[in-house]
Design a protein around this motif. Structure first.
Motif, PDB file in Angstrom:
ATOM      1  N   THR A  58       0.835  -1.207   0.000  1.00  0.00           N
ATOM      2  CA  THR A  58       0.000   0.000   0.000  1.00  0.00           C
ATOM      3  C   THR A  58       0.866   1.251   0.000  1.00  0.00           C
ATOM      4  O   THR A  58       0.513   2.258  -0.615  1.00  0.00           O
ATOM      5  CB  THR A  58      -0.942   0.012   1.219  1.00  0.00           C
ATOM      6  OG1 THR A  58      -0.180  -0.200   2.419  1.00  0.00           O
ATOM      7  CG2 THR A  58      -1.998  -1.060   1.105  1.00  0.00           C
ATOM      8  N   HIS A  59       2.013   1.191   0.663  1.00  0.00           N
ATOM      9  CA  HIS A  59       2.943   2.330   0.666  1.00  0.00           C
ATOM     10  C   HIS A  59       3.492   2.577  -0.738  1.00  0.00           C
ATOM     11  O   HIS A  59       3.534   3.724  -1.212  1.00  0.00           O
ATOM     12  CB  HIS A  59       4.077   2.071   1.655  1.00  0.00           C
ATOM     13  CG  HIS A  59       5.155   3.102   1.647  1.00  0.00           C
ATOM     14  ND1 HIS A  59       6.297   2.985   0.881  1.00  0.00           N
ATOM     15  CD2 HIS A  59       5.265   4.308   2.275  1.00  0.00           C
ATOM     16  CE1 HIS A  59       7.061   4.047   1.052  1.00  0.00           C
ATOM     17  NE2 HIS A  59       6.461   4.864   1.893  1.00  0.00           N
TER      18      HIS A  59
ATOM     19  N   ALA B 135      -7.744  -5.047  -3.614  1.00  0.00           N
ATOM     20  CA  ALA B 135      -7.374  -6.140  -2.718  1.00  0.00           C
ATOM     21  C   ALA B 135      -6.216  -5.741  -1.810  1.00  0.00           C
ATOM     22  O   ALA B 135      -6.215  -6.009  -0.603  1.00  0.00           O
ATOM     23  CB  ALA B 135      -7.006  -7.380  -3.527  1.00  0.00           C
ATOM     24  N   ILE B 136      -5.217  -5.079  -2.397  1.00  0.00           N
ATOM     25  CA  ILE B 136      -4.062  -4.666  -1.600  1.00  0.00           C
ATOM     26  C   ILE B 136      -4.458  -3.595  -0.591  1.00  0.00           C
ATOM     27  O   ILE B 136      -4.035  -3.622   0.569  1.00  0.00           O
ATOM     28  CB  ILE B 136      -2.940  -4.151  -2.524  1.00  0.00           C
ATOM     29  CG1 ILE B 136      -2.371  -5.299  -3.360  1.00  0.00           C
ATOM     30  CG2 ILE B 136      -1.821  -3.500  -1.708  1.00  0.00           C
ATOM     31  CD1 ILE B 136      -1.345  -4.867  -4.376  1.00  0.00           C
ATOM     32  N   LYS B 137      -5.286  -2.652  -1.022  1.00  0.00           N
ATOM     33  CA  LYS B 137      -5.663  -1.540  -0.151  1.00  0.00           C
ATOM     34  C   LYS B 137      -6.495  -2.001   1.039  1.00  0.00           C
ATOM     35  O   LYS B 137      -6.312  -1.525   2.162  1.00  0.00           O
ATOM     36  CB  LYS B 137      -6.435  -0.503  -0.966  1.00  0.00           C
ATOM     37  CG  LYS B 137      -6.758   0.778  -0.211  1.00  0.00           C
ATOM     38  CD  LYS B 137      -7.392   1.796  -1.139  1.00  0.00           C
ATOM     39  CE  LYS B 137      -7.693   3.093  -0.414  1.00  0.00           C
ATOM     40  NZ  LYS B 137      -8.263   4.109  -1.343  1.00  0.00           N
ATOM     41  N   HIS B 138      -7.431  -2.919   0.798  1.00  0.00           N
ATOM     42  CA  HIS B 138      -8.357  -3.342   1.854  1.00  0.00           C
ATOM     43  C   HIS B 138      -8.009  -4.699   2.448  1.00  0.00           C
ATOM     44  O   HIS B 138      -8.639  -5.121   3.423  1.00  0.00           O
ATOM     45  CB  HIS B 138      -9.779  -3.366   1.308  1.00  0.00           C
ATOM     46  CG  HIS B 138     -10.257  -2.028   0.835  1.00  0.00           C
ATOM     47  ND1 HIS B 138     -10.548  -0.988   1.698  1.00  0.00           N
ATOM     48  CD2 HIS B 138     -10.456  -1.536  -0.414  1.00  0.00           C
ATOM     49  CE1 HIS B 138     -10.923   0.066   1.005  1.00  0.00           C
ATOM     50  NE2 HIS B 138     -10.877  -0.231  -0.272  1.00  0.00           N
ATOM     51  N   GLY B 139      -7.012  -5.389   1.882  1.00  0.00           N
ATOM     52  CA  GLY B 139      -6.626  -6.695   2.382  1.00  0.00           C
ATOM     53  C   GLY B 139      -7.295  -7.806   1.588  1.00  0.00           C
ATOM     54  O   GLY B 139      -8.480  -7.722   1.264  1.00  0.00           O
ATOM     55  N   VAL B 140      -6.537  -8.850   1.273  1.00  0.00           N
ATOM     56  CA  VAL B 140      -7.076  -9.983   0.520  1.00  0.00           C
ATOM     57  C   VAL B 140      -7.868 -10.882   1.467  1.00  0.00           C
ATOM     58  O   VAL B 140      -7.313 -11.404   2.441  1.00  0.00           O
ATOM     59  CB  VAL B 140      -5.943 -10.799  -0.139  1.00  0.00           C
ATOM     60  CG1 VAL B 140      -6.513 -11.961  -0.945  1.00  0.00           C
ATOM     61  CG2 VAL B 140      -5.073  -9.905  -1.021  1.00  0.00           C
ATOM     62  N   PRO B 141      -9.180 -11.075   1.235  1.00  0.00           N
ATOM     63  CA  PRO B 141      -9.978 -11.896   2.149  1.00  0.00           C
ATOM     64  C   PRO B 141      -9.719 -13.388   1.941  1.00  0.00           C
ATOM     65  O   PRO B 141      -9.795 -13.899   0.824  1.00  0.00           O
ATOM     66  CB  PRO B 141     -11.415 -11.522   1.787  1.00  0.00           C
ATOM     67  CG  PRO B 141     -11.353 -11.051   0.376  1.00  0.00           C
ATOM     68  CD  PRO B 141      -9.981 -10.458   0.171  1.00  0.00           C
ATOM     69  N   VAL B 142      -9.387 -14.077   3.042  1.00  0.00           N
ATOM     70  CA  VAL B 142      -9.108 -15.518   3.013  1.00  0.00           C
ATOM     71  C   VAL B 142     -10.040 -16.201   4.005  1.00  0.00           C
ATOM     72  O   VAL B 142      -9.947 -15.959   5.216  1.00  0.00           O
ATOM     73  CB  VAL B 142      -7.640 -15.818   3.382  1.00  0.00           C
ATOM     74  CG1 VAL B 142      -7.371 -17.319   3.313  1.00  0.00           C
ATOM     75  CG2 VAL B 142      -6.681 -15.059   2.468  1.00  0.00           C
ATOM     76  N   ALA B 143     -10.937 -17.048   3.517  1.00  0.00           N
ATOM     77  CA  ALA B 143     -11.876 -17.761   4.389  1.00  0.00           C
ATOM     78  C   ALA B 143     -11.277 -19.091   4.819  1.00  0.00           C
ATOM     79  O   ALA B 143     -10.764 -19.850   3.988  1.00  0.00           O
ATOM     80  CB  ALA B 143     -13.205 -17.988   3.664  1.00  0.00           C
ATOM     81  N   ILE B 144     -11.335 -19.389   6.122  1.00  0.00           N
ATOM     82  CA  ILE B 144     -10.887 -20.666   6.671  1.00  0.00           C
ATOM     83  C   ILE B 144     -12.140 -21.475   6.983  1.00  0.00           C
ATOM     84  O   ILE B 144     -12.909 -21.122   7.875  1.00  0.00           O
ATOM     85  CB  ILE B 144     -10.048 -20.473   7.951  1.00  0.00           C
ATOM     86  CG1 ILE B 144      -8.874 -19.530   7.678  1.00  0.00           C
ATOM     87  CG2 ILE B 144      -9.550 -21.805   8.465  1.00  0.00           C
ATOM     88  CD1 ILE B 144      -8.088 -19.164   8.927  1.00  0.00           C
ATOM     89  N   ILE B 145     -12.352 -22.554   6.235  1.00  0.00           N
ATOM     90  CA  ILE B 145     -13.584 -23.325   6.401  1.00  0.00           C
ATOM     91  C   ILE B 145     -13.254 -24.797   6.622  1.00  0.00           C
ATOM     92  O   ILE B 145     -12.128 -25.249   6.411  1.00  0.00           O
ATOM     93  CB  ILE B 145     -14.512 -23.169   5.183  1.00  0.00           C
ATOM     94  CG1 ILE B 145     -13.840 -23.736   3.932  1.00  0.00           C
ATOM     95  CG2 ILE B 145     -14.885 -21.717   4.969  1.00  0.00           C
ATOM     96  CD1 ILE B 145     -14.788 -23.885   2.764  1.00  0.00           C
ATOM     97  N   GLY B 146     -14.261 -25.543   7.017  1.00  0.00           N
ATOM     98  CA  GLY B 146     -14.094 -26.975   7.243  1.00  0.00           C
ATOM     99  C   GLY B 146     -15.063 -27.459   8.307  1.00  0.00           C
ATOM    100  O   GLY B 146     -15.806 -26.675   8.903  1.00  0.00           O
ATOM    101  N   LYS B 147     -15.046 -28.757   8.565  1.00  0.00           N
ATOM    102  CA  LYS B 147     -15.907 -29.326   9.593  1.00  0.00           C
ATOM    103  C   LYS B 147     -15.446 -28.861  10.977  1.00  0.00           C
ATOM    104  O   LYS B 147     -14.406 -28.214  11.128  1.00  0.00           O
ATOM    105  CB  LYS B 147     -15.880 -30.855   9.515  1.00  0.00           C
ATOM    106  CG  LYS B 147     -16.508 -31.425   8.245  1.00  0.00           C
ATOM    107  CD  LYS B 147     -16.470 -32.941   8.258  1.00  0.00           C
ATOM    108  CE  LYS B 147     -17.134 -33.526   7.016  1.00  0.00           C
ATOM    109  NZ  LYS B 147     -17.090 -35.010   7.007  1.00  0.00           N
TER     110      LYS B 147
END
Length: 455
Positions: A146-147, A218-230
């Motif tokens: 971002t810088h 994506a860089i400015k606001h952050g890349v969203p990563v979902a952690i899913i599973g049982k």
């Protein structure tokens, strides 16, 4: 333009020093009325040369010393705002800073509005609108990427590219309008093949800029990563180890996580927003059902999905996950692999698989590398132009619409006056980005209101 002399605190209080910024026609005389030089033969601020520092004291109306300070003097147009400006460096006490500001107001200053210094810099031609917005991005930058984007925009890389595109469009417009002036003589100033080639080149550049918005956003606001599973496959354990603190409750009891827990992690200078979700399973618990529904919604919002499993999923589960993660980057993560060996591999389904043991910190570096790879974030260099503003993106999309109509008009053999109308409209949309056609106080006030006071 407002000609008031304004003042504001430009730094946070509580540190060793803070800076009070003053700008406007009377900035130097007002500061001079409060300043007493440390030596009797020193020049007054009114007689000081530009870009000089002066040591002395700020004196209140009772003749008492408020603080020993260093005053920086800047004369127009060689200042941040393009106006006469003064910066008073005092000790970091909130009381001292507030007292100095109050004295300045009593002597004719006005408290600055949010972003008013940068707004004045824009109005006085010190920077264009895209550079002014880059100032806010630079202040709020949280990582290297971002810088780098903010610095590139502040240096005018984006503005320079837009200026080149506008010049090319204006060149085409000029040729077409010259033909109209000499229509009776049937003079052609530019072949249609040459114009088509120029328009196509402009389309490529504008399309590239518009396409960069996905990366920039994506860089400015952050890349969203979902952690899913049982349930109980190690989602919360992984989140805690990635962020370096106990953000989520870890328990052997199934269904512990019922809400979404989110935190940011810096990987290779890029912010990733990791989202821990409720374990996916059949349940009669109404609250847990809400959490599971929310987990599915977070899959839709994510760019990268980490599918955690401690045993090989069945084919129905694989098919369901592939359907839910269409147009997403899906990574299968085999958890609780204390020996580092994966117990299954879903690459046959087109899903890359890696093995980890979050509790023992096995495979986490590999996981981080893989997440960064899947994000498709390019390395940002100093001269790269990446669009981060939704306002800029919309203007580029409108400009592309104009290019579409121009190309259609050329293919249909429309007259130059009709083509010129869309060419000028395209120029207008590009000019909007740098402030070439924005003149209303309402638009400017809205834009700069998001800045902090003092900037």
């Amino acid at each position: 333009m407002n000609t008031d002399t304004i003042c504001a605190l430009a730094t946070a209080t509580g540190g060793a020093i803070c800076i009070v910024r003053v700008s406007g026609h009377n900035a130097i005389p007002i500061a001079d009325s409060l300043f007493r030089p440390a030596t009797n033969n020193a020049k007054s601020l009114a007689d000081a040369k530009a870009n000089t520092l002066h040591y002395g004291s700020i004196i209140n109306t009772e003749g008492e010393v408020v603080d020993d300070v260093i005053v920086s003097v800047f004369r127009h147009p060689h200042s941040y705002t393009g106006e006469d400006s003064v910066e008073i460096s005092c000790h970091g006490s909130r009381y001292i800073a507030n007292t100095i500001i109050q004295l300045l107001i009593e002597h004719g200053c006005r408290q600055a509005n949010p972003g008013e210094y940068t707004q004045r810099a824009f109005i006085n031609g010190k920077m264009d609108l895209s550079q002014a917005e880059a100032v806010a991005d630079l202040i709020s930058s949280t990582n290297k990427a971002t810088h780098s984007m903010a610095i590139a925009q502040l240096r005018g890389n984006f503005s320079s590219l837009l200026a080149q595109l506008r010049d090319k469009l204006l060149h085409i417009t000029t040729l077409l309008e010259l033909e109209l002036d000499f229509s009776e003589e049937d003079v052609t100033f530019a072949s249609r093949e040459e114009i088509i080639s120029l328009v196509n080149d402009i389309r490529i550049h504008i399309s590239s800029l518009a396409a960069s918005f996905k990366t920039g956003n994506a860089i400015k606001h952050g890349v969203p990563v979902a952690i899913i599973g049982k349930t109980n496959v190690g989602k919360s354990t992984l989140l805690n180890h990635l962020v370096g603190e106990e953000r989520a409750i870890v328990s052997n009891i199934h269904g512990t996580t019922r809400d979404v827990i989110e935190d940011a992690v810096d990987i290779r200078g890029v912010t990733f927003r990791f989202i821990d979700t409720a374990g996916i399973r059949h349940t009669d618990d109404e609250v847990e059902k809400i959490g599971i529904d929310l987990a599915y919604r977070k899959i839709e919002e994510a760019s990268v999905v980490l599918w955690l499993s401690d045993e090989k999923p069945d084919e129905l589960s694989v098919a369901d996950m592939l359907e839910r993660c269409r147009n997403k980057k899906l990574l299968s993560v085999c958890t609780k692999c204390d020996d580092g060996q994966s117990r299954f591999d879903l690459s046959l389904y087109g899903i890359p698989t890696i093995s980890i043991s979050a509790a023992n910190e096995i495979g986490l570096d590999t996981l981080r590398d893989k997440i960064f790879e899947l994000s498709d974030i390019p390395e940002i260099h100093a001269n790269d132009v990446i669009v981060t503003s939704a306002r800029h993106y919309q203007s580029l999309i409108h400009a592309l619409d104009c290019i579409d109509r121009i190309e259609q008009g050329l293919s249909l053999g429309l007259s130059g006056d009709l083509l010129s109308e869309d060419l000028r409209l395209c120029i207008t949309h590009l000019s909007d980005i740098v402030g070439g056609t924005i003149t209303t106080d309402e638009v400017l006030s809205n834009l700069f209101s998001h800045f902090c006071i003092g900037k």
